[in-house]
Design a protein around this motif. Sequence first.
Motif, PDB file in Angstrom:
ATOM      1  N   LEU A  70      -1.380  -3.596   0.617  1.00 50.65           N
ATOM      2  CA  LEU A  70      -0.004  -3.563   1.115  1.00 50.65           C
ATOM      3  C   LEU A  70       0.685  -2.238   0.811  1.00 50.65           C
ATOM      4  N   GLY A  71       0.010  -1.362   0.081  1.00 50.64           N
ATOM      5  CA  GLY A  71       0.578  -0.066  -0.256  1.00 50.64           C
ATOM      6  C   GLY A  71       1.485  -0.103  -1.474  1.00 50.64           C
ATOM      7  N   LEU A  72       1.325  -1.106  -2.316  1.00 51.75           N
ATOM      8  CA  LEU A  72       2.150  -1.246  -3.512  1.00 51.75           C
ATOM      9  C   LEU A  72       1.307  -1.068  -4.763  1.00 51.75           C
ATOM     10  N   THR A  73       1.947  -0.628  -5.808  1.00 57.33           N
ATOM     11  CA  THR A  73       1.292  -0.625  -7.110  1.00 57.33           C
ATOM     12  C   THR A  73       1.617  -1.954  -7.793  1.00 57.33           C
ATOM     13  N   LEU A  74       0.955  -2.208  -8.899  1.00 59.06           N
ATOM     14  CA  LEU A  74       1.212  -3.445  -9.637  1.00 59.06           C
ATOM     15  C   LEU A  74       2.658  -3.470 -10.136  1.00 59.06           C
ATOM     16  N   ARG A  75       3.147  -2.327 -10.554  1.00 50.60           N
ATOM     17  CA  ARG A  75       4.544  -2.242 -11.010  1.00 50.60           C
ATOM     18  C   ARG A  75       5.510  -2.563  -9.869  1.00 50.60           C
ATOM     19  N   ASP A  76       5.243  -2.030  -8.685  1.00 55.50           N
ATOM     20  CA  ASP A  76       6.089  -2.328  -7.523  1.00 55.50           C
ATOM     21  C   ASP A  76       6.097  -3.816  -7.211  1.00 55.50           C
ATOM     22  N   ALA A  77       4.932  -4.443  -7.309  1.00 58.17           N
ATOM     23  CA  ALA A  77       4.839  -5.871  -7.016  1.00 58.17           C
ATOM     24  C   ALA A  77       5.618  -6.697  -8.033  1.00 58.17           C
ATOM     25  N   TYR A  78       5.542  -6.304  -9.309  1.00 55.68           N
ATOM     26  CA  TYR A  78       6.303  -7.013 -10.335  1.00 55.68           C
ATOM     27  C   TYR A  78       7.813  -6.884 -10.106  1.00 55.68           C
ATOM     28  N   LEU A  79       8.240  -5.780  -9.570  1.00 51.86           N
ATOM     29  CA  LEU A  79       9.667  -5.568  -9.346  1.00 51.86           C
ATOM     30  C   LEU A  79      10.163  -6.214  -8.054  1.00 51.86           C
ATOM     31  N   THR A  80       9.346  -6.214  -7.007  1.00 51.87           N
ATOM     32  CA  THR A  80       9.815  -6.708  -5.718  1.00 51.87           C
ATOM     33  C   THR A  80       9.612  -8.201  -5.518  1.00 51.87           C
ATOM     34  N   LEU A  81       8.622  -8.778  -6.147  1.00 50.68           N
ATOM     35  CA  LEU A  81       8.360 -10.210  -5.937  1.00 50.68           C
ATOM     36  C   LEU A  81       9.541 -11.105  -6.326  1.00 50.68           C
ATOM     37  N   PRO A  82      10.231 -10.885  -7.436  1.00 55.60           N
ATOM     38  CA  PRO A  82      11.399 -11.726  -7.743  1.00 55.60           C
ATOM     39  C   PRO A  82      12.589 -11.493  -6.810  1.00 55.60           C
ATOM     40  N   LEU A  83      12.594 -10.373  -6.090  1.00 56.25           N
ATOM     41  CA  LEU A  83      13.699 -10.123  -5.172  1.00 56.25           C
ATOM     42  C   LEU A  83      13.659 -11.039  -3.954  1.00 56.25           C
ATOM     43  N   ILE A  84      12.489 -11.524  -3.595  1.00 54.67           N
ATOM     44  CA  ILE A  84      12.375 -12.381  -2.410  1.00 54.67           C
ATOM     45  C   ILE A  84      13.220 -13.644  -2.559  1.00 54.67           C
ATOM     46  N   PRO A  85      13.055 -14.457  -3.615  1.00 49.82           N
ATOM     47  CA  PRO A  85      13.925 -15.634  -3.726  1.00 49.82           C
ATOM     48  C   PRO A  85      15.371 -15.269  -4.053  1.00 49.82           C
TER      49      PRO A  85
END
Length: 103
Positions: A70-85
Amino acid sequence: MTPDESAPADADGGYVHRPEGDADASPDAGTDAEFGTSGWALVGMLVVAFLIVPGAILLLPAAQGIIRALGLTLRDAYLTLPLIPAFALGAFAVWSALRSHAE
């Protein structure tokens, strides 16, 4: 005579409100409010926010290949995943407020 002296009192001398009607009735007995579709949508969003997203965060290290695709780093995923809900619950709150204001 003061207003406190004319008010009915209990054994302790304090004011007791005695509403007309059934004393055992629940406070919501007279309302026509139903849980409805919007209530179940809120329950679904809360399940996603408090169960699914935290579970997905726990599984992120195992899904590094998908995250990189998806073009994300693990850090990006940790930061963006909680933004969805968070954004979904915020949008739902605005929608619910506008809906209740229109009624």
